[in-house]
Design a protein around this motif. Structure first.
Motif, PDB file in Angstrom:
ATOM      1  N   HIS A  24      -4.032  48.514 -29.387  1.00 18.60           N
ATOM      2  CA  HIS A  24      -3.125  47.477 -29.850  1.00 18.60           C
ATOM      3  C   HIS A  24      -2.894  47.554 -31.344  1.00 18.60           C
ATOM      4  CE1 HIS A  24      -1.393  43.647 -30.655  1.00 18.60           C
ATOM      5  NE2 HIS A  24      -2.412  43.324 -31.431  1.00 18.60           N
ATOM      6  N   GLN A  25      -1.627  47.372 -31.752  1.00 22.39           N
ATOM      7  CA  GLN A  25      -1.271  47.248 -33.146  1.00 22.39           C
ATOM      8  C   GLN A  25      -0.418  46.015 -33.297  1.00 22.39           C
ATOM      9  OE1 GLN A  25       0.506  51.164 -33.939  1.00 22.39           O
ATOM     10  NE2 GLN A  25      -1.015  51.379 -35.542  1.00 22.39           N
ATOM     11  N   ARG A  26      -0.866  45.093 -34.133  1.00 22.22           N
ATOM     12  CA  ARG A  26      -0.152  43.846 -34.321  1.00 22.22           C
ATOM     13  C   ARG A  26       1.041  44.064 -35.237  1.00 22.22           C
ATOM     14  NH1 ARG A  26      -1.089  38.255 -35.143  1.00 22.22           N
ATOM     15  NH2 ARG A  26       0.990  37.393 -34.875  1.00 22.22           N
ATOM     16  N   SER A  27       2.207  43.609 -34.808  1.00 22.05           N
ATOM     17  CA  SER A  27       3.369  43.626 -35.670  1.00 22.05           C
ATOM     18  C   SER A  27       4.280  42.498 -35.247  1.00 22.05           C
ATOM     19  CB  SER A  27       4.108  44.966 -35.582  1.00 22.05           C
ATOM     20  OG  SER A  27       4.591  45.161 -34.293  1.00 22.05           O
ATOM     21  N   PRO A  28       5.158  42.027 -36.111  1.00 25.33           N
ATOM     22  CA  PRO A  28       6.008  40.890 -35.774  1.00 25.33           C
ATOM     23  C   PRO A  28       6.920  41.194 -34.603  1.00 25.33           C
ATOM     24  CG  PRO A  28       6.050  41.360 -38.121  1.00 25.33           C
ATOM     25  CD  PRO A  28       5.369  42.508 -37.466  1.00 25.33           C
ATOM     26  N   ASN A 142      -3.703  39.446 -26.071  1.00 28.61           N
ATOM     27  CA  ASN A 142      -4.019  38.865 -27.373  1.00 28.61           C
ATOM     28  C   ASN A 142      -3.175  37.613 -27.588  1.00 28.61           C
ATOM     29  OD1 ASN A 142      -5.701  41.151 -28.013  1.00 28.61           O
ATOM     30  ND2 ASN A 142      -3.823  42.290 -28.416  1.00 28.61           N
ATOM     31  N   PRO A 143      -3.774  36.420 -27.541  1.00 25.37           N
ATOM     32  CA  PRO A 143      -3.001  35.181 -27.670  1.00 25.37           C
ATOM     33  C   PRO A 143      -2.174  35.124 -28.948  1.00 25.37           C
ATOM     34  CG  PRO A 143      -5.259  34.712 -26.980  1.00 25.37           C
ATOM     35  CD  PRO A 143      -5.204  36.171 -27.335  1.00 25.37           C
ATOM     36  N   GLU A 144      -2.667  35.711 -30.027  1.00 26.88           N
ATOM     37  CA  GLU A 144      -1.940  35.653 -31.288  1.00 26.88           C
ATOM     38  C   GLU A 144      -0.649  36.464 -31.245  1.00 26.88           C
ATOM     39  OE1 GLU A 144      -5.078  38.931 -31.722  1.00 26.88           O
ATOM     40  OE2 GLU A 144      -4.901  36.927 -30.823  1.00 26.88           O
ATOM     41  N   ASP A 145      -0.503  37.342 -30.268  1.00 21.93           N
ATOM     42  CA  ASP A 145       0.727  38.127 -30.114  1.00 21.93           C
ATOM     43  C   ASP A 145       1.858  37.331 -29.481  1.00 21.93           C
ATOM     44  OD1 ASP A 145      -0.375  40.366 -31.200  1.00 21.93           O
ATOM     45  OD2 ASP A 145       0.088  41.679 -29.510  1.00 21.93           O
ATOM     46  N   GLU A 183      -7.079  37.462 -18.232  1.00 17.31           N
ATOM     47  CA  GLU A 183      -6.857  36.959 -19.585  1.00 17.31           C
ATOM     48  C   GLU A 183      -5.384  37.046 -19.989  1.00 17.31           C
ATOM     49  OE1 GLU A 183      -9.580  38.649 -22.394  1.00 17.31           O
ATOM     50  OE2 GLU A 183     -11.281  38.447 -21.030  1.00 17.31           O
ATOM     51  N   GLY A 184      -4.723  38.139 -19.625  1.00 12.02           N
ATOM     52  CA  GLY A 184      -3.314  38.287 -19.972  1.00 12.02           C
ATOM     53  C   GLY A 184      -2.441  37.238 -19.316  1.00 12.02           C
ATOM     54  N   VAL A 185      -2.656  36.995 -18.022  1.00 13.02           N
ATOM     55  CA  VAL A 185      -1.881  35.985 -17.303  1.00 13.02           C
ATOM     56  C   VAL A 185      -2.181  34.596 -17.862  1.00 13.02           C
ATOM     57  CG1 VAL A 185      -1.558  34.860 -15.066  1.00 13.02           C
ATOM     58  CG2 VAL A 185      -1.625  37.353 -15.212  1.00 13.02           C
ATOM     59  N   ARG A 186      -3.451  34.322 -18.112  1.00 15.94           N
ATOM     60  CA  ARG A 186      -3.823  33.011 -18.673  1.00 15.94           C
ATOM     61  C   ARG A 186      -3.153  32.776 -20.015  1.00 15.94           C
ATOM     62  NH1 ARG A 186      -9.705  33.017 -20.653  1.00 15.94           N
ATOM     63  NH2 ARG A 186      -8.639  34.203 -22.279  1.00 15.94           N
ATOM     64  N   ASN A 187      -3.179  33.777 -20.883  1.00 16.52           N
ATOM     65  CA  ASN A 187      -2.569  33.629 -22.209  1.00 16.52           C
ATOM     66  C   ASN A 187      -1.068  33.414 -22.117  1.00 16.52           C
ATOM     67  OD1 ASN A 187      -5.100  34.045 -23.356  1.00 16.52           O
ATOM     68  ND2 ASN A 187      -4.751  36.244 -23.676  1.00 16.52           N
ATOM     69  N   LEU A 188      -0.411  34.166 -21.228  1.00 16.84           N
ATOM     70  CA  LEU A 188       1.034  34.026 -21.066  1.00 16.84           C
ATOM     71  C   LEU A 188       1.393  32.635 -20.543  1.00 16.84           C
ATOM     72  CD1 LEU A 188       3.947  35.184 -20.899  1.00 16.84           C
ATOM     73  CD2 LEU A 188       3.375  35.918 -18.567  1.00 16.84           C
ATOM     74  N   VAL A 189       0.745  32.229 -19.461  1.00 15.31           N
ATOM     75  CA  VAL A 189       1.048  30.938 -18.847  1.00 15.31           C
ATOM     76  C   VAL A 189       0.794  29.797 -19.824  1.00 15.31           C
ATOM     77  CG1 VAL A 189       0.366  29.340 -17.009  1.00 15.31           C
ATOM     78  CG2 VAL A 189       0.678  31.766 -16.496  1.00 15.31           C
ATOM     79  N   SER A 190      -0.263  29.902 -20.599  1.00 20.32           N
ATOM     80  CA  SER A 190      -0.599  28.857 -21.567  1.00 20.32           C
ATOM     81  C   SER A 190       0.475  28.701 -22.631  1.00 20.32           C
ATOM     82  CB  SER A 190      -1.939  29.165 -22.238  1.00 20.32           C
ATOM     83  OG  SER A 190      -2.986  29.188 -21.300  1.00 20.32           O
ATOM     84  N   ALA A 191       1.201  29.770 -22.919  1.00 19.43           N
ATOM     85  CA  ALA A 191       2.198  29.745 -23.991  1.00 19.43           C
ATOM     86  C   ALA A 191       3.597  29.385 -23.513  1.00 19.43           C
ATOM     87  CB  ALA A 191       2.234  31.118 -24.679  1.00 19.43           C
ATOM     88  N   LEU A 192       3.817  29.350 -22.206  1.00 15.75           N
ATOM     89  CA  LEU A 192       5.172  29.116 -21.688  1.00 15.75           C
ATOM     90  C   LEU A 192       5.608  27.670 -21.924  1.00 15.75           C
ATOM     91  CD1 LEU A 192       5.028  31.079 -18.309  1.00 15.75           C
ATOM     92  CD2 LEU A 192       6.207  31.745 -20.415  1.00 15.75           C
TER      93      LEU A 192
END
Length: 335
Positions: A24-28, A142-145, A183-192
């Motif tokens: 992973h590489q974080r970028s805007p 990554n939730p910050e993404d 974790e990926g599904v949880r993070n996505l659903v939490s942000a919707l």
């Protein structure tokens, strides 16, 4: 936060793709215009778009043509203007995801992709107008993404992320079932956003039977357990959802330009669709069928809050006819 990329013309050449995970590489997040054949200049990398037609786009032509004269049903919202819809596809570079994106593009439905590697969108889907297709870089692990800007204007979501059930190269970079399917599904659903009209999640048959044979073998490394955890989190989120559980996926993945040969060799006459509930189906499912089921479920009211298992069997299929899909979903529910 968003930044626009510059474009310059390049000569025509093929751009085959091998899909491998990378660290992973974080970028805007950014919007990626695909309206011209071009090179995308971004910091130290140059990415090229090929003129060659997308394999996934070609794959859906036949099934869309088959139902081009079908009348939309009044029992669903499929006759609403496609211009009012913006579908976010998560996992759009995978075998099912490619076909989902291709079908949305063929229907002129505005789409947005969330990808770890936006370069893949360029190679997979070719030149597209930015009004039809946007690409954001991000990793659901990554939730910050998961920036809120990703969801601006989004009305529907199709999540078809996944990895292999057993250790493989695709696990490199911490791409395990726990990280992707839970974790990926949880993070996505939490942000919707709560305004979302529907999220369709692609899961798997057997998730409720992970301790029984033969499912216990498939679940040796937890893939069914973690998919079920992702399902349960979505169920309890309060969001309007539909869960699609395919059988063993066939016809792909579509990272080869020899797509038509793949279809003839593997799909054959297995175009008919069998839909059930209660995690009772055991069999195979064509990626073409699963992609179409995801898109149809977005607009059929009766699929909201429901879970469906889907297999592909020999015979004529529903293609992209909304009325036939409505009947299939209702039959599975005993309506």
């Amino acid at each position: 936060m968003a930044s626009r990329l510059s474009f310059t013309p390049l000569p025509d050449f093929p751009a085959p793709v091998e899909v491998f995970p990378r660290p992973h590489q974080r970028s805007p997040c950014f919007t990626l215009p695909l309206s011209t054949f071009c090179s995308v200049v971004s910091s130290s990398k140059t990415i090229s778009i090929s003129r060659r037609g997308s394999p996934a786009l070609n794959a859906v032509k036949e099934q869309l043509i088959q139902s081009s004269n079908s009348e939309p049903t009044h029992d669903s919202k499929t006759d609403s203007s496609s211009s009012s819809k913006l579908v976010l596809v998560v996992g759009g570079s995978g075998g099912v995801g490619q076909l989902v994106v291709a079908s949305l593009l063929k229907r002129n439905i505005k789409s947005r992709l969330l990808l770890r590697d936006p370069e893949k969108a360029i190679a997979l889907f070719g030149k597209q107008d930015e009004e039809k297709l946007q690409v954001f870089e991000g990793d659901t692990r990554n939730p910050e993404d998961i920036d809120p800007s990703i969801f601006e204007g989004v009305t529907h979501v199709i999540c078809c992320t996944g990895t292999t059930a057993f250790p493989s190269k695709r696990w490199n970079g911490d791409n395990t079932p726990e990280r992707v399917d839970w974790e990926g599904v949880r993070n996505l659903v939490s942000a919707l956003p709560p305004s979302l009209k529907r999220i369709v999640l692609v899961s798997s048959v057997g998730v409720t039977k992970s301790s029984e044979l033969p499912w216990s073998i498939m679940n040796l490394f937890g893939v069914l357990k973690f998919k079920k955890m992702g399902e349960d989190f979505l169920r309890n989120s309060g969001l309007p959802f539909t869960i699609i559980r395919p059988g063993r996926l066939t016809d792909g993945p579509y990272t080869s330009y020899d797509l038509n040969t793949l279809l003839k060799a593997t799909a054959g006459q297995r175009r008919a669709v069998l839909i059930g509930q209660g995690d009772k189906l055991v069999g195979e499912a064509s990626r073409l069928v699963i992609a179409e089921a995801c898109i149809q479920a977005l607009d059929i009211d009766s699929t909201q809050g429901n879970v469906y298992e889907i297999n592909s069997v020999e015979g004529e299929g529903p293609g992209s006819d909304p009325q036939k899909w409505l009947e299939l979903f209702k039959a599975a529910q005993g309506q």
